[in-house]
Design an enzyme around this catalytic site. Sequence first.
Site, PDB file in Angstrom:
ATOM      1  N   TYR A  83      -1.227  -0.459 -14.466  1.00 27.52           N
ATOM      2  CA  TYR A  83      -1.805  -1.088 -13.273  1.00 27.52           C
ATOM      3  C   TYR A  83      -2.372  -2.469 -13.596  1.00 27.52           C
ATOM      4  O   TYR A  83      -2.329  -3.374 -12.767  1.00 27.52           O
ATOM      5  CB  TYR A  83      -2.836  -0.157 -12.610  1.00 27.52           C
ATOM      6  CG  TYR A  83      -2.110   0.856 -11.741  1.00 27.52           C
ATOM      7  CD1 TYR A  83      -1.688   0.513 -10.461  1.00 27.52           C
ATOM      8  CD2 TYR A  83      -1.758   2.105 -12.238  1.00 27.52           C
ATOM      9  CE1 TYR A  83      -0.961   1.391  -9.684  1.00 27.52           C
ATOM     10  CE2 TYR A  83      -1.033   3.003 -11.470  1.00 27.52           C
ATOM     11  CZ  TYR A  83      -0.638   2.642 -10.196  1.00 27.52           C
ATOM     12  OH  TYR A  83       0.099   3.505  -9.428  1.00 27.52           O
ATOM     13  N   ASP A 120      -0.587  -4.736  -2.594  1.00 32.13           N
ATOM     14  CA  ASP A 120      -0.719  -6.062  -3.207  1.00 32.13           C
ATOM     15  C   ASP A 120      -1.655  -7.019  -2.474  1.00 32.13           C
ATOM     16  O   ASP A 120      -1.973  -8.096  -2.997  1.00 32.13           O
ATOM     17  CB  ASP A 120       0.662  -6.701  -3.395  1.00 32.13           C
ATOM     18  CG  ASP A 120       1.475  -6.815  -2.092  1.00 32.13           C
ATOM     19  OD1 ASP A 120       0.873  -6.982  -1.017  1.00 32.13           O
ATOM     20  OD2 ASP A 120       2.719  -6.745  -2.174  1.00 32.13           O
ATOM     21  N   HIS A 135      -1.458   2.978   1.403  1.00 31.27           N
ATOM     22  CA  HIS A 135      -1.463   3.448   0.011  1.00 31.27           C
ATOM     23  C   HIS A 135      -2.541   2.764  -0.829  1.00 31.27           C
ATOM     24  O   HIS A 135      -2.470   2.782  -2.052  1.00 31.27           O
ATOM     25  CB  HIS A 135      -0.072   3.249  -0.625  1.00 31.27           C
ATOM     26  CG  HIS A 135       0.978   4.139  -0.029  1.00 31.27           C
ATOM     27  ND1 HIS A 135       2.327   3.946  -0.218  1.00 31.27           N
ATOM     28  CD2 HIS A 135       0.873   5.234   0.762  1.00 31.27           C
ATOM     29  CE1 HIS A 135       3.003   4.895   0.429  1.00 31.27           C
ATOM     30  NE2 HIS A 135       2.142   5.675   1.043  1.00 31.27           N
ATOM     31  N   CYS A 143     -14.243   5.991  -8.398  1.00 30.26           N
ATOM     32  CA  CYS A 143     -14.425   6.967  -9.474  1.00 30.26           C
ATOM     33  C   CYS A 143     -13.526   8.177  -9.242  1.00 30.26           C
ATOM     34  O   CYS A 143     -13.528   8.760  -8.158  1.00 30.26           O
ATOM     35  CB  CYS A 143     -15.893   7.384  -9.531  1.00 30.26           C
ATOM     36  SG  CYS A 143     -16.140   8.769 -10.663  1.00 30.26           S
ATOM     37  N   CYS A 146     -16.421  11.345  -8.818  1.00 30.47           N
ATOM     38  CA  CYS A 146     -17.319  11.448  -7.656  1.00 30.47           C
ATOM     39  C   CYS A 146     -16.810  10.661  -6.452  1.00 30.47           C
ATOM     40  O   CYS A 146     -17.383  10.745  -5.375  1.00 30.47           O
ATOM     41  CB  CYS A 146     -18.742  11.005  -8.012  1.00 30.47           C
ATOM     42  SG  CYS A 146     -18.931   9.225  -8.244  1.00 30.47           S
ATOM     43  N   GLY A 203      11.489  -3.830   5.003  1.00 28.43           N
ATOM     44  CA  GLY A 203      11.486  -3.742   3.543  1.00 28.43           C
ATOM     45  C   GLY A 203      11.005  -2.432   2.979  1.00 28.43           C
ATOM     46  O   GLY A 203      10.360  -2.413   1.934  1.00 28.43           O
ATOM     47  N   SER A 205      12.358   1.643   1.950  1.00 27.21           N
ATOM     48  CA  SER A 205      13.525   2.519   1.813  1.00 27.21           C
ATOM     49  C   SER A 205      13.396   3.751   2.699  1.00 27.21           C
ATOM     50  O   SER A 205      14.367   4.477   2.900  1.00 27.21           O
ATOM     51  CB  SER A 205      13.683   2.953   0.352  1.00 27.21           C
ATOM     52  OG  SER A 205      12.513   3.627  -0.068  1.00 27.21           O
TER      53      SER A 205
END
Length: 261
Positions: A83, A120, A135, A143, A146, A203, A205
Amino acid sequence: MAATDNSLSNTASRLPFQIPEKLIHSLRQAQKITALTGAGISAESGIPTFREAQSGLWARYNPEDLATPQAFERDPDLVWRWYDWRRKLIASTRPNPGHLALAALEQKVAQFALITQNVDGLHAAAGSQSIIELHGNIFRFYCNRCRRPAPASAAQAQSPPQCAYCRGMIRPDVVWFGEQLDASRLDAAVKAAKSCDFFLLIGTSGFVQPAASFPYLASKAGATLIEINPAASAVSTIVEHVLRGPAGEVLPGLVQTVWPA
Ligand code: BJW
Ligand code: ZN
Protein backbone atom coordinates in the site's frame (compact mmCIF):
# COMPACT_ATOMS: atom_id res chain seq x y z
CA MET A 1 -1.49 15.34 -5.26
CA ALA A 2 -0.74 18.23 -7.61
CA ALA A 3 -3.27 21.06 -7.92
CA THR A 4 -5.09 20.98 -11.20
CA ASP A 5 -6.66 23.25 -13.79
CA ASN A 6 -10.33 22.44 -13.38
CA SER A 7 -11.45 23.48 -16.88
CA LEU A 8 -12.29 21.39 -19.89
CA SER A 9 -10.84 23.92 -22.29
CA ASN A 10 -7.78 21.85 -23.13
CA THR A 11 -9.58 18.58 -23.55
CA ALA A 12 -10.62 18.91 -27.18
CA SER A 13 -13.27 16.43 -28.21
CA ARG A 14 -11.82 13.60 -30.27
CA LEU A 15 -14.74 11.25 -30.23
CA PRO A 16 -14.27 8.36 -32.66
CA PHE A 17 -18.09 8.06 -33.02
CA GLN A 18 -21.23 10.15 -33.18
CA ILE A 19 -23.42 10.34 -30.11
CA PRO A 20 -27.02 9.65 -31.22
CA GLU A 21 -29.16 12.85 -31.33
CA LYS A 22 -31.85 11.14 -29.28
CA LEU A 23 -29.36 10.38 -26.49
CA ILE A 24 -28.02 13.96 -26.53
CA HIS A 25 -31.57 15.29 -26.23
CA SER A 26 -32.59 12.98 -23.37
CA LEU A 27 -29.35 13.62 -21.46
CA ARG A 28 -30.15 17.36 -21.64
CA GLN A 29 -33.53 16.63 -20.04
CA ALA A 30 -32.04 14.46 -17.28
CA GLN A 31 -32.76 15.53 -13.71
CA LYS A 32 -30.51 13.00 -12.01
CA ILE A 33 -27.39 11.27 -13.25
CA THR A 34 -25.43 8.70 -11.26
CA ALA A 35 -21.96 7.55 -12.30
CA LEU A 36 -20.07 4.47 -11.13
CA THR A 37 -16.34 4.62 -11.76
CA GLY A 38 -13.63 2.00 -11.53
CA ALA A 39 -9.88 1.75 -11.97
CA GLY A 40 -10.15 2.45 -15.73
CA ILE A 41 -10.89 6.14 -15.19
CA SER A 42 -7.54 6.57 -13.45
CA ALA A 43 -5.58 4.50 -15.98
CA GLU A 44 -4.81 7.58 -18.08
CA SER A 45 -3.39 9.24 -14.94
CA GLY A 46 -0.86 6.40 -14.81
CA ILE A 47 -2.45 4.24 -12.11
CA PRO A 48 -2.61 0.54 -13.04
CA THR A 49 -6.00 -1.17 -13.14
CA PHE A 50 -6.56 -4.52 -11.39
CA ARG A 51 -7.76 -7.09 -13.91
CA GLU A 52 -6.32 -6.12 -17.29
CA ALA A 53 -4.32 -9.05 -18.61
CA GLN A 54 -0.90 -7.41 -19.12
CA SER A 55 -0.95 -4.22 -17.07
CA GLY A 56 -3.38 -5.00 -14.23
CA LEU A 57 -2.13 -5.29 -10.64
CA TRP A 58 -3.62 -8.78 -10.29
CA ALA A 59 -1.47 -9.95 -13.23
CA ARG A 60 1.61 -9.31 -11.06
CA TYR A 61 0.32 -9.71 -7.51
CA ASN A 62 -1.99 -12.19 -5.87
CA PRO A 63 -5.01 -10.45 -4.27
CA GLU A 64 -5.15 -13.21 -1.64
CA ASP A 65 -1.66 -12.13 -0.46
CA LEU A 66 -2.38 -8.41 -0.37
CA ALA A 67 -6.03 -7.41 -0.33
CA THR A 68 -7.70 -9.61 2.29
CA PRO A 69 -7.92 -9.31 6.10
CA GLN A 70 -6.20 -12.71 6.32
CA ALA A 71 -3.24 -11.39 4.32
CA PHE A 72 -2.85 -8.47 6.73
CA GLU A 73 -2.93 -10.82 9.72
CA ARG A 74 -0.45 -13.20 8.10
CA ASP A 75 2.07 -10.61 6.90
CA PRO A 76 1.18 -7.04 7.94
CA ASP A 77 4.55 -5.65 6.79
CA LEU A 78 4.15 -7.02 3.27
CA VAL A 79 0.64 -5.59 2.93
CA TRP A 80 1.77 -2.28 4.44
CA ARG A 81 4.67 -2.02 1.94
CA TRP A 82 2.41 -2.77 -1.00
CA TYR A 83 0.00 0.00 0.00
CA ASP A 84 2.93 2.32 0.68
CA TRP A 85 4.18 1.70 -2.88
CA ARG A 86 0.73 2.36 -4.35
CA ARG A 87 0.19 5.46 -2.18
CA LYS A 88 3.46 6.95 -3.43
CA LEU A 89 2.60 6.12 -7.03
CA ILE A 90 -0.87 7.69 -6.66
CA ALA A 91 0.52 10.78 -4.90
CA SER A 92 2.62 11.47 -7.99
CA THR A 93 -0.40 11.50 -10.34
CA ARG A 94 -2.97 14.10 -11.34
CA PRO A 95 -6.61 13.89 -12.35
CA ASN A 96 -6.99 13.37 -16.11
CA PRO A 97 -9.58 14.82 -18.52
CA GLY A 98 -12.02 12.01 -17.59
CA HIS A 99 -12.03 13.04 -13.91
CA LEU A 100 -12.33 16.70 -14.92
CA ALA A 101 -15.26 15.99 -17.24
CA LEU A 102 -17.16 14.27 -14.40
CA ALA A 103 -16.54 17.27 -12.14
CA ALA A 104 -17.90 19.52 -14.91
CA LEU A 105 -20.89 17.23 -15.47
CA GLU A 106 -21.85 17.58 -11.79
CA GLN A 107 -22.45 21.30 -12.44
CA LYS A 108 -24.72 20.65 -15.44
CA VAL A 109 -27.47 18.51 -13.90
CA ALA A 110 -29.89 19.15 -11.03
CA GLN A 111 -28.77 16.06 -9.12
CA PHE A 112 -25.58 14.12 -9.55
CA ALA A 113 -24.00 11.29 -7.58
CA LEU A 114 -20.56 9.82 -8.16
CA ILE A 115 -19.98 6.34 -6.80
CA THR A 116 -16.34 5.36 -7.10
CA GLN A 117 -14.65 2.06 -6.37
CA ASN A 118 -11.31 3.85 -6.56
CA VAL A 119 -9.28 4.62 -3.45
CA ASP A 120 -7.01 7.18 -5.15
CA GLY A 121 -8.85 10.42 -4.29
CA LEU A 122 -8.51 11.73 -7.87
CA HIS A 123 -12.22 12.60 -8.22
CA ALA A 124 -11.99 14.97 -5.24
CA ALA A 125 -8.74 16.39 -6.64
CA ALA A 126 -10.58 17.07 -9.91
CA GLY A 127 -13.25 19.05 -8.06
CA SER A 128 -16.09 16.51 -7.84
CA GLN A 129 -18.15 17.04 -4.71
CA SER A 130 -20.84 14.44 -4.38
CA ILE A 131 -18.53 11.45 -4.09
CA ILE A 132 -19.25 8.09 -2.47
CA GLU A 133 -15.93 6.30 -1.93
CA LEU A 134 -17.28 2.78 -1.82
CA HIS A 135 -13.95 1.02 -1.24
CA GLY A 136 -12.41 3.71 0.99
CA ASN A 137 -9.39 5.91 0.47
CA ILE A 138 -5.74 4.89 0.45
CA PHE A 139 -4.69 8.15 2.17
CA ARG A 140 -6.83 7.45 5.26
CA PHE A 141 -6.13 4.94 8.06
CA TYR A 142 -7.84 3.24 10.96
CA CYS A 143 -7.09 0.73 13.70
CA ASN A 144 -7.55 -2.87 12.69
CA ARG A 145 -8.56 -3.72 16.28
CA CYS A 146 -10.69 -0.88 17.73
CA ARG A 147 -11.62 0.67 14.33
CA ARG A 148 -10.88 4.23 15.48
CA PRO A 149 -9.54 6.52 12.72
CA ALA A 150 -5.77 7.07 12.74
CA PRO A 151 -3.92 10.23 11.65
CA ALA A 152 -2.78 10.64 8.03
CA SER A 153 0.81 10.81 9.34
CA ALA A 154 0.65 6.98 9.51
CA ALA A 155 1.64 7.17 5.83
CA GLN A 156 5.20 8.05 6.91
CA ALA A 157 5.69 4.73 8.74
CA GLN A 158 7.71 1.87 7.22
CA SER A 159 5.50 -0.77 8.87
CA PRO A 160 2.02 -0.67 10.47
CA PRO A 161 2.13 1.79 13.39
CA GLN A 162 0.42 1.05 16.71
CA CYS A 163 -2.98 2.51 17.55
CA ALA A 164 -2.71 5.30 20.14
CA TYR A 165 -5.78 3.93 21.98
CA CYS A 166 -5.48 0.13 22.00
CA ARG A 167 -2.04 -0.68 20.51
CA GLY A 168 -3.71 -2.53 17.67
CA MET A 169 -2.23 -2.30 14.19
CA ILE A 170 -3.06 0.63 11.92
CA ARG A 171 -4.20 -0.29 8.42
CA PRO A 172 -5.22 1.57 5.28
CA ASP A 173 -8.90 2.58 5.10
CA VAL A 174 -9.68 0.41 2.08
CA VAL A 175 -12.17 -2.43 1.69
CA TRP A 176 -10.52 -5.80 1.23
CA PHE A 177 -12.12 -8.91 -0.25
CA GLY A 178 -14.48 -10.57 2.21
CA GLU A 179 -15.00 -7.34 4.19
CA GLN A 180 -18.31 -5.55 4.53
CA LEU A 181 -18.60 -2.13 2.97
CA ASP A 182 -19.41 0.86 5.14
CA ALA A 183 -23.19 0.60 5.58
CA SER A 184 -24.02 4.30 5.10
CA ARG A 185 -21.89 4.56 1.93
CA LEU A 186 -23.45 1.41 0.55
CA ASP A 187 -26.93 2.68 1.38
CA ALA A 188 -26.23 6.03 -0.32
CA ALA A 189 -24.86 4.24 -3.40
CA VAL A 190 -27.87 1.94 -3.67
CA LYS A 191 -30.24 4.92 -3.35
CA ALA A 192 -28.29 6.83 -6.03
CA ALA A 193 -28.41 3.83 -8.38
CA LYS A 194 -32.14 3.31 -7.88
CA SER A 195 -33.19 6.93 -8.31
CA CYS A 196 -31.40 8.19 -11.43
CA ASP A 197 -32.50 8.85 -15.02
CA PHE A 198 -29.09 7.89 -16.41
CA PHE A 199 -26.52 5.54 -14.91
CA LEU A 200 -22.98 5.87 -16.29
CA LEU A 201 -20.60 2.92 -15.92
CA ILE A 202 -17.07 4.15 -16.40
CA GLY A 203 -13.86 2.11 -16.43
CA THR A 204 -15.01 -0.84 -14.38
CA SER A 205 -14.89 -4.52 -15.28
CA GLY A 206 -18.11 -5.10 -13.32
CA PHE A 207 -16.82 -8.20 -11.52
CA VAL A 208 -16.65 -7.05 -7.93
CA GLN A 209 -19.73 -7.14 -5.73
CA PRO A 210 -21.66 -5.28 -4.50
CA ALA A 211 -20.75 -2.49 -6.99
CA ALA A 212 -21.37 -4.86 -9.90
CA SER A 213 -25.03 -5.10 -8.92
CA PHE A 214 -25.66 -1.34 -9.07
CA PRO A 215 -26.22 -1.22 -12.87
CA TYR A 216 -28.84 -3.95 -12.45
CA LEU A 217 -30.57 -1.97 -9.69
CA ALA A 218 -30.52 1.16 -11.84
CA SER A 219 -31.81 -0.67 -14.90
CA LYS A 220 -34.62 -2.32 -12.94
CA ALA A 221 -35.63 1.09 -11.58
CA GLY A 222 -35.93 2.44 -15.14
CA ALA A 223 -32.60 4.24 -15.69
CA THR A 224 -30.87 4.31 -19.07
CA LEU A 225 -27.38 2.79 -18.86
CA ILE A 226 -24.33 4.21 -20.66
CA GLU A 227 -20.98 2.41 -20.55
CA ILE A 228 -17.67 4.18 -21.21
CA ASN A 229 -14.86 1.66 -21.52
CA PRO A 230 -12.46 0.63 -24.31
CA ALA A 231 -13.36 -3.03 -23.68
CA ALA A 232 -16.48 -5.02 -22.85
CA SER A 233 -17.31 -5.48 -19.16
CA ALA A 234 -19.29 -8.14 -17.31
CA VAL A 235 -22.36 -5.89 -17.49
CA SER A 236 -22.10 -4.60 -21.09
CA THR A 237 -24.97 -6.85 -22.16
CA ILE A 238 -27.56 -4.86 -20.17
CA VAL A 239 -26.25 -1.45 -21.28
CA GLU A 240 -28.28 0.58 -23.82
CA HIS A 241 -25.48 2.87 -25.02
CA VAL A 242 -21.92 1.58 -25.22
CA LEU A 243 -19.31 4.28 -25.88
CA ARG A 244 -16.15 2.33 -26.63
CA GLY A 245 -13.01 4.30 -25.86
CA PRO A 246 -10.85 5.66 -23.06
CA ALA A 247 -12.70 7.70 -20.44
CA GLY A 248 -10.20 10.56 -20.80
CA GLU A 249 -11.35 11.07 -24.39
CA VAL A 250 -14.97 9.92 -24.37
CA LEU A 251 -16.13 11.76 -21.23
CA PRO A 252 -14.91 15.24 -22.23
CA GLY A 253 -16.38 14.66 -25.71
CA LEU A 254 -19.70 13.57 -24.25
CA VAL A 255 -19.95 16.50 -21.82
CA GLN A 256 -18.94 19.06 -24.46
CA THR A 257 -21.40 17.63 -27.00
CA VAL A 258 -24.38 17.41 -24.66
CA TRP A 259 -23.76 20.59 -22.65
CA PRO A 260 -21.66 22.94 -24.81
CA ALA A 261 -20.34 25.82 -22.71
C1 BJW B 1 -10.68 1.78 -18.97
C2 BJW B 1 -9.54 2.47 -19.39
C3 BJW B 1 -9.70 3.80 -19.78
C4 BJW B 1 -8.96 0.47 -18.83
N1 BJW B 1 -10.90 4.35 -19.73
N2 BJW B 1 -11.85 2.36 -18.93
C5 BJW B 1 -17.34 -15.59 -4.41
C6 BJW B 1 -16.33 -16.02 -3.54
C7 BJW B 1 -15.77 -15.16 -2.59
C8 BJW B 1 -16.19 -13.86 -2.50
C9 BJW B 1 -17.18 -13.43 -3.37
C10 BJW B 1 -17.75 -14.30 -4.30
N3 BJW B 1 -18.70 -13.60 -4.99
C11 BJW B 1 -18.73 -12.36 -4.54
C12 BJW B 1 -17.83 -12.24 -3.55
C13 BJW B 1 -17.56 -11.04 -2.79
C14 BJW B 1 -16.39 -10.21 -3.33
C15 BJW B 1 -16.38 -10.22 -4.86
O1 BJW B 1 -17.09 -9.50 -5.52
N4 BJW B 1 -15.53 -11.04 -5.46
C16 BJW B 1 -15.54 -11.22 -6.92
C17 BJW B 1 -14.19 -10.76 -7.51
C18 BJW B 1 -15.82 -12.66 -7.20
N5 BJW B 1 -16.66 -8.88 -2.84
C19 BJW B 1 -16.29 -8.55 -1.62
O2 BJW B 1 -15.65 -9.29 -0.89
C20 BJW B 1 -16.74 -7.18 -1.15
N6 BJW B 1 -17.39 -7.30 0.09
C21 BJW B 1 -18.54 -7.95 0.21
O3 BJW B 1 -19.15 -8.37 -0.74
O4 BJW B 1 -19.00 -8.10 1.52
C22 BJW B 1 -20.04 -9.06 1.75
C23 BJW B 1 -19.48 -10.46 1.50
C24 BJW B 1 -18.32 -10.85 2.13
C25 BJW B 1 -17.80 -12.12 1.90
C26 BJW B 1 -18.43 -13.00 1.03
C27 BJW B 1 -19.59 -12.59 0.39
C28 BJW B 1 -20.12 -11.30 0.63
C29 BJW B 1 -15.54 -6.27 -0.99
C30 BJW B 1 -14.87 -5.99 -2.28
C31 BJW B 1 -13.62 -5.16 -2.07
C32 BJW B 1 -12.84 -4.95 -3.35
N7 BJW B 1 -11.56 -4.45 -3.01
C33 BJW B 1 -10.67 -4.03 -4.09
C34 BJW B 1 -9.36 -3.55 -3.42
C35 BJW B 1 -9.62 -2.19 -2.73
C36 BJW B 1 -8.41 -1.66 -2.05
C37 BJW B 1 -7.27 -1.43 -2.99
O5 BJW B 1 -7.36 -0.63 -3.94
O6 BJW B 1 -6.25 -2.07 -2.77
O7 BJW B 1 -11.24 -2.98 -4.85
S1 BJW B 1 -10.38 -5.30 -5.29
C38 BJW B 1 -10.33 -4.23 -6.68
O8 BJW B 1 -11.47 -4.49 -7.54
C39 BJW B 1 -10.57 -2.81 -6.12
C40 BJW B 1 -11.49 -2.22 -7.14
O9 BJW B 1 -12.19 -1.13 -6.58
C41 BJW B 1 -12.37 -3.38 -7.52
C42 BJW B 1 -13.08 -3.20 -8.84
O10 BJW B 1 -12.19 -3.22 -9.89
P1 BJW B 1 -12.42 -2.26 -11.14
O11 BJW B 1 -12.40 -0.85 -10.69
O12 BJW B 1 -13.60 -2.69 -11.90
O13 BJW B 1 -11.05 -2.49 -11.96
P2 BJW B 1 -10.70 -3.63 -13.03
O14 BJW B 1 -9.23 -3.68 -13.14
O15 BJW B 1 -11.40 -4.89 -12.74
O16 BJW B 1 -11.31 -3.08 -14.41
C43 BJW B 1 -10.76 -1.95 -15.06
C44 BJW B 1 -11.63 -1.60 -16.24
O17 BJW B 1 -11.16 -0.38 -16.78
C45 BJW B 1 -11.60 -2.64 -17.37
O18 BJW B 1 -12.95 -2.92 -17.76
C46 BJW B 1 -10.85 -1.92 -18.49
O19 BJW B 1 -11.31 -2.28 -19.80
C47 BJW B 1 -11.18 -0.49 -18.20
N8 BJW B 1 -10.26 0.53 -18.71
N9 BJW B 1 -8.45 1.63 -19.39
C48 BJW B 1 -11.95 3.61 -19.36
N10 BJW B 1 -8.62 4.55 -20.25
ZN1 ZN C 1 -7.13 0.78 18.25
